[in-house]
Scaffold this motif. Structure first.
Motif, PDB file in Angstrom:
ATOM      1  N   ILE A   1       7.071  -2.255   6.584  1.00 42.62           N
ATOM      2  CA  ILE A   1       7.437  -2.219   5.171  1.00 42.62           C
ATOM      3  C   ILE A   1       8.806  -1.568   5.037  1.00 42.62           C
ATOM      4  CG2 ILE A   1       6.790  -1.297   2.918  1.00 42.62           C
ATOM      5  CD1 ILE A   1       3.875  -1.475   3.907  1.00 42.62           C
ATOM      6  N   GLY A   2       9.809  -2.390   4.763  1.00 41.35           N
ATOM      7  CA  GLY A   2      11.166  -1.893   4.606  1.00 41.35           C
ATOM      8  C   GLY A   2      11.588  -1.920   3.148  1.00 41.35           C
ATOM      9  N   ASP A   3      12.816  -1.511   2.908  1.00 44.88           N
ATOM     10  CA  ASP A   3      13.338  -1.462   1.535  1.00 44.88           C
ATOM     11  C   ASP A   3      13.376  -2.836   0.885  1.00 44.88           C
ATOM     12  OD1 ASP A   3      13.665   1.259   1.771  1.00 44.88           O
ATOM     13  OD2 ASP A   3      15.789   1.134   2.310  1.00 44.88           O
ATOM     14  N   SER A   4      13.758  -3.859   1.656  1.00 43.62           N
ATOM     15  CA  SER A   4      13.853  -5.202   1.071  1.00 43.62           C
ATOM     16  C   SER A   4      12.473  -5.723   0.670  1.00 43.62           C
ATOM     17  CB  SER A   4      14.521  -6.167   2.046  1.00 43.62           C
ATOM     18  OG  SER A   4      13.753  -6.274   3.228  1.00 43.62           O
ATOM     19  N   LEU A   5      11.445  -5.417   1.457  1.00 42.85           N
ATOM     20  CA  LEU A   5      10.084  -5.843   1.111  1.00 42.85           C
ATOM     21  C   LEU A   5       9.605  -5.124  -0.148  1.00 42.85           C
ATOM     22  CD1 LEU A   5       7.584  -7.514   1.869  1.00 42.85           C
ATOM     23  CD2 LEU A   5       6.770  -5.531   3.135  1.00 42.85           C
ATOM     24  N   VAL A   6       9.883  -3.832  -0.252  1.00 46.77           N
ATOM     25  CA  VAL A   6       9.485  -3.061  -1.436  1.00 46.77           C
ATOM     26  C   VAL A   6      10.180  -3.612  -2.681  1.00 46.77           C
ATOM     27  CG1 VAL A   6       9.599  -0.785  -2.532  1.00 46.77           C
ATOM     28  CG2 VAL A   6       8.920  -0.970  -0.140  1.00 46.77           C
TER      29      VAL A   6
ATOM     30  N   ALA B   1       7.331  -9.674 -12.512  1.00 44.69           N
ATOM     31  CA  ALA B   1       7.263 -11.040 -13.028  1.00 44.69           C
ATOM     32  C   ALA B   1       5.821 -11.515 -13.218  1.00 44.69           C
ATOM     33  CB  ALA B   1       7.997 -11.984 -12.079  1.00 44.69           C
ATOM     34  N   ARG B   2       4.934 -11.147 -12.298  1.00 44.38           N
ATOM     35  CA  ARG B   2       3.579 -11.708 -12.307  1.00 44.38           C
ATOM     36  C   ARG B   2       2.481 -10.721 -12.661  1.00 44.38           C
ATOM     37  NH1 ARG B   2       3.035 -15.926  -7.539  1.00 44.38           N
ATOM     38  NH2 ARG B   2       5.176 -16.617  -7.377  1.00 44.38           N
ATOM     39  N   GLU B   3       2.698  -9.434 -12.408  1.00 47.25           N
ATOM     40  CA  GLU B   3       1.717  -8.349 -12.579  1.00 47.25           C
ATOM     41  C   GLU B   3       0.659  -8.326 -11.480  1.00 47.25           C
ATOM     42  OE1 GLU B   3       1.647  -7.233 -17.266  1.00 47.25           O
ATOM     43  OE2 GLU B   3       0.090  -8.595 -16.567  1.00 47.25           O
ATOM     44  N   LEU B   4       0.283  -9.459 -10.924  1.00 44.77           N
ATOM     45  CA  LEU B   4      -0.755  -9.526  -9.905  1.00 44.77           C
ATOM     46  C   LEU B   4      -0.208 -10.305  -8.719  1.00 44.77           C
ATOM     47  CD1 LEU B   4      -3.839  -8.829  -9.560  1.00 44.77           C
ATOM     48  CD2 LEU B   4      -4.285 -11.188 -10.192  1.00 44.77           C
ATOM     49  N   VAL B   5      -0.133  -9.675  -7.542  1.00 44.60           N
ATOM     50  CA  VAL B   5       0.386 -10.354  -6.357  1.00 44.60           C
ATOM     51  C   VAL B   5      -0.597 -10.200  -5.200  1.00 44.60           C
ATOM     52  CG1 VAL B   5       2.826 -10.155  -6.970  1.00 44.60           C
ATOM     53  CG2 VAL B   5       1.767  -8.372  -5.627  1.00 44.60           C
ATOM     54  N   LYS B   6      -0.588 -11.214  -4.349  1.00 46.38           N
ATOM     55  CA  LYS B   6      -1.476 -11.249  -3.204  1.00 46.38           C
ATOM     56  C   LYS B   6      -0.613 -11.252  -1.950  1.00 46.38           C
ATOM     57  CE  LYS B   6      -5.514 -14.016  -1.927  1.00 46.38           C
ATOM     58  NZ  LYS B   6      -6.247 -15.231  -2.326  1.00 46.38           N
ATOM     59  N   GLY B   7      -1.013 -10.475  -0.968  1.00 50.01           N
ATOM     60  CA  GLY B   7      -0.232 -10.384   0.260  1.00 50.01           C
ATOM     61  C   GLY B   7      -1.092 -10.515   1.491  1.00 50.01           C
ATOM     62  N   LYS B   8      -0.416 -10.699   2.623  1.00 50.18           N
ATOM     63  CA  LYS B   8      -1.110 -10.870   3.895  1.00 50.18           C
ATOM     64  C   LYS B   8      -0.370 -10.082   4.963  1.00 50.18           C
ATOM     65  CE  LYS B   8      -2.639 -14.372   7.110  1.00 50.18           C
ATOM     66  NZ  LYS B   8      -2.921 -15.770   7.346  1.00 50.18           N
ATOM     67  N   VAL B   9      -1.137  -9.471   5.847  1.00 48.74           N
ATOM     68  CA  VAL B   9      -0.564  -8.768   6.990  1.00 48.74           C
ATOM     69  C   VAL B   9      -0.696  -9.694   8.193  1.00 48.74           C
ATOM     70  CG1 VAL B   9      -0.749  -6.749   8.488  1.00 48.74           C
ATOM     71  CG2 VAL B   9      -1.144  -6.512   6.043  1.00 48.74           C
TER      72      VAL B   9
ATOM     73  N   CYS C   1      -1.336  -2.064   2.105  1.00 49.76           N
ATOM     74  CA  CYS C   1      -1.651  -2.027   0.673  1.00 49.76           C
ATOM     75  C   CYS C   1      -1.359  -0.638   0.101  1.00 49.76           C
ATOM     76  CB  CYS C   1      -3.114  -2.403   0.463  1.00 49.76           C
ATOM     77  SG  CYS C   1      -3.623  -2.401  -1.256  1.00 49.76           S
ATOM     78  N   ASP C   2      -1.818   0.406   0.779  1.00 48.17           N
ATOM     79  CA  ASP C   2      -1.604   1.767   0.299  1.00 48.17           C
ATOM     80  C   ASP C   2      -0.123   2.129   0.269  1.00 48.17           C
ATOM     81  OD1 ASP C   2      -4.327   2.063  -0.009  1.00 48.17           O
ATOM     82  OD2 ASP C   2      -4.611   3.180   1.856  1.00 48.17           O
ATOM     83  N   ALA C   3       0.613   1.733   1.303  1.00 50.63           N
ATOM     84  CA  ALA C   3       2.046   2.039   1.358  1.00 50.63           C
ATOM     85  C   ALA C   3       2.804   1.315   0.248  1.00 50.63           C
ATOM     86  CB  ALA C   3       2.609   1.658   2.724  1.00 50.63           C
ATOM     87  N   LEU C   4       2.479   0.038   0.018  1.00 53.32           N
ATOM     88  CA  LEU C   4       3.159  -0.713  -1.045  1.00 53.32           C
ATOM     89  C   LEU C   4       2.774  -0.191  -2.423  1.00 53.32           C
ATOM     90  CD1 LEU C   4       3.030  -4.334   0.379  1.00 53.32           C
ATOM     91  CD2 LEU C   4       5.074  -2.968  -0.067  1.00 53.32           C
ATOM     92  N   CYS C   5       1.529   0.210  -2.600  1.00 52.79           N
ATOM     93  CA  CYS C   5       1.097   0.781  -3.887  1.00 52.79           C
ATOM     94  C   CYS C   5       1.876   2.047  -4.197  1.00 52.79           C
ATOM     95  CB  CYS C   5      -0.399   1.089  -3.869  1.00 52.79           C
ATOM     96  SG  CYS C   5      -1.419  -0.367  -4.063  1.00 52.79           S
TER      97      CYS C   5
ATOM     98  N   LEU D   1      -2.420  -6.545  -5.206  1.00 50.20           N
ATOM     99  CA  LEU D   1      -1.835  -5.431  -5.954  1.00 50.20           C
ATOM    100  C   LEU D   1      -1.688  -5.812  -7.421  1.00 50.20           C
ATOM    101  CD1 LEU D   1       1.172  -4.551  -3.596  1.00 50.20           C
ATOM    102  CD2 LEU D   1      -1.118  -3.598  -3.528  1.00 50.20           C
ATOM    103  N   TYR D   2      -1.780  -4.799  -8.294  1.00 52.21           N
ATOM    104  CA  TYR D   2      -1.606  -5.020  -9.736  1.00 52.21           C
ATOM    105  C   TYR D   2      -0.732  -3.915 -10.311  1.00 52.21           C
ATOM    106  CZ  TYR D   2      -2.596  -5.017 -14.730  1.00 52.21           C
ATOM    107  OH  TYR D   2      -2.472  -5.021 -16.100  1.00 52.21           O
ATOM    108  N   LYS D   3       0.206  -4.318 -11.145  1.00 48.28           N
ATOM    109  CA  LYS D   3       1.003  -3.356 -11.901  1.00 48.28           C
ATOM    110  C   LYS D   3       1.306  -3.966 -13.257  1.00 48.28           C
ATOM    111  CE  LYS D   3       5.128  -0.526 -11.915  1.00 48.28           C
ATOM    112  NZ  LYS D   3       6.386  -0.203 -11.236  1.00 48.28           N
ATOM    113  N   ARG D   4       0.913  -3.283 -14.315  1.00 51.95           N
ATOM    114  CA  ARG D   4       1.100  -3.799 -15.673  1.00 51.95           C
ATOM    115  C   ARG D   4       2.566  -3.743 -16.055  1.00 51.95           C
ATOM    116  NH1 ARG D   4       0.730  -2.161 -21.202  1.00 51.95           N
ATOM    117  NH2 ARG D   4      -0.347  -3.773 -22.373  1.00 51.95           N
ATOM    118  N   ASN D   5       3.055  -4.832 -16.629  1.00 53.65           N
ATOM    119  CA  ASN D   5       4.406  -4.886 -17.166  1.00 53.65           C
ATOM    120  C   ASN D   5       4.345  -4.318 -18.581  1.00 53.65           C
ATOM    121  OD1 ASN D   5       6.878  -5.587 -18.270  1.00 53.65           O
ATOM    122  ND2 ASN D   5       6.971  -7.547 -17.197  1.00 53.65           N
TER     123      ASN D   5
END
Length: 103
Positions: A29-34, A43-51, A63-67, A84-88
Motif C-alpha cells: 500500500i503506497g501513496d498512489s494507491l491511497v 466518487a462511489r462511497e463503496l469500493v471493493k478490492g482484492k489482494v 483493509c485495515d491499513a486502507l481504512c 470499504l465505505y466512506k460517506r461523501n
C-alpha cells in the motif's frame, strides 16, 4: 461513526454485484494507491478490492491499513476480497438504513 450491523448488511448487499476496482499487489500500500482509493471512495462511497497472491499482506491487513489511511469504514473481508465505505458528506450517494432505537 461506526456502522451498525443492519447498515453493514445493506452495504454488503450493494457490494455483492460490484466489480473489484482496487488491487493490492507485491508493492503493498503506497501513496498512489491511497490516493486512488480516496478518489474512488469520494466518487462511489463503496469500493471493493482484492489482494493479489503475490502480495505480502492479507486481505484483513490491507483493509485495515486502507481504512486508516483513507478514514473509511471496513464493511467486509472475505478470502482475498474486501469492501470499504466512506460517506461523501457533500453529495451522499448511498442512503443508509436507520437503526430503530428502543425507547
Amino acid at each position: 461513526m461506526p456502522l451498525t450491523s443492519k447498515q453493514r448488511a445493506q452495504l454488503r448487499g450493494l457490494a455483492m454485484n460490484a466489480d473489484c476496482i482496487i488491487q493490492v499487489g507485491k508493492g503493498g500500500i503506497g501513496d498512489s494507491l491511497v490516493e486512488s482509493v480516496s478518489a474512488a471512495l469520494k466518487a462511489r462511497e463503496l469500493v471493493k478490492g482484492k489482494v493479489l497472491e503475490n502480495s505480502m499482506l492479507t486481505a484483513r491487513e490491507a483493509c485495515d491499513a486502507l481504512c486508516e489511511a483513507c478514514k473509511a469504514e471496513p464493511v467486509q473481508v472475505i478470502g482475498s476480497k474486501f469492501v470499504l465505505y466512506k460517506r461523501n458528506e457533500k453529495e451522499p450517494k448511498i442512503e443508509l438504513v436507520k437503526d430503530k432505537k428502543k425507547a
